[in-house]
Motif scaffolding. Structure first.
Motif, PDB file in Angstrom:
ATOM      1  N   HIS A 200      -0.874  -7.954  43.587  1.00 38.44           N
ATOM      2  CA  HIS A 200      -1.070  -6.525  43.842  1.00 38.44           C
ATOM      3  C   HIS A 200      -1.932  -5.884  42.770  1.00 38.44           C
ATOM      4  CE1 HIS A 200       2.648  -6.379  41.285  1.00 38.44           C
ATOM      5  NE2 HIS A 200       2.060  -5.302  40.785  1.00 38.44           N
TER       6      HIS A 200
ATOM      7  N   PHE B 234       5.254   0.133  47.698  1.00 36.93           N
ATOM      8  CA  PHE B 234       4.251  -0.888  47.982  1.00 36.93           C
ATOM      9  C   PHE B 234       3.517  -0.561  49.272  1.00 36.93           C
ATOM     10  CE2 PHE B 234       6.619  -3.218  44.826  1.00 36.93           C
ATOM     11  CZ  PHE B 234       5.602  -3.863  44.144  1.00 36.93           C
TER      12      PHE B 234
ATOM     13  N   LYS C  55      -1.408  -6.296  48.145  1.00 34.91           N
ATOM     14  CA  LYS C  55      -0.679  -5.030  48.197  1.00 34.91           C
ATOM     15  C   LYS C  55      -1.208  -4.099  47.117  1.00 34.91           C
ATOM     16  CE  LYS C  55       3.251  -7.333  47.536  1.00 34.91           C
ATOM     17  NZ  LYS C  55       2.962  -8.712  47.747  1.00 34.91           N
TER      18      LYS C  55
END
Length: 173
Positions: free
Chosen positions: A47, A85, A92
């Motif tokens: 992420h 998220f 993400k």
């Protein structure tokens, strides 16, 4: 000859960049002796974390305007943040908002009033081996030991001064 050119090419890079480049282009020394290469492997981008001054507004942007799937807001008091998220298919986004007086995100937002990119998170297959290897290569970590992160897995942050000014989070895959 290629090795000498590679050494010249990496001279101006930060330690993190040099290590990545050298790991990519290096081979195990003394292959005949069976010495293993690295005991860990860098994996996929997990992420990109974004510090936001207004979690509701940021969540609405990704959910209502851009059409992304977003998680519920989750407090992580041990890290001093609230997280949301945003699912993107191939990775993400992690929206971060301060939780508590000692939140590291509060300090970030004091310097960056509109928010902004806070860190990137990259998966590793063996976080203990990665940390030991990186410390041996003079890459500083922000804590002595890994902590459990937002995904319930061990994480470790690498010092941004050793990684081209980027705060890098390693997460065990």
């Amino acid at each position: 000859m290629a090795s000498a050119a590679l050494k010249v090419a990496v001279t101006g890079l930060s330690r993190c960049s040099r290590l990545s480049l050298l790991r990519t282009h290096s081979t195990t020394a003394n292959l005949g002796q069976g010495v293993p290469g690295s005991l860990w492997k860098l994996g996929r981008l997990n992420h990109i974390a974004i510090a936001v001054p207004d979690m509701e507004k940021a969540t609405a942007l990704y959910r209502d305007v851009l059409g992304a799937t977003v998680s519920d807001m989750v407090p992580l008091p041990e890290h001093g943040v609230y997280t949301v998220f945003v699912e993107l298919g191939n990775t993400k986004l992690e929206l971060l908002h301060p939780l508590g007086e000692k939140s590291p995100i509060a300090g970030f937002l004091q310097k960056n009033k509109s928010g902004g990119m806070h860190h990137i998170c990259i998966e590793v297959d063996n976080i203990s081996a990665a940390i030991a290897d990186l410390k041996a290569k003079s890459i500083r970590t922000l804590s002595a030991e890994p902590r459990i992160g937002a995904h319930g897995k061990p994480v470790m942050f690498l010092h941004p001064k050793d990684c081209d000014g980027v705060l890098v989070e390693l997460e065990e895959a």
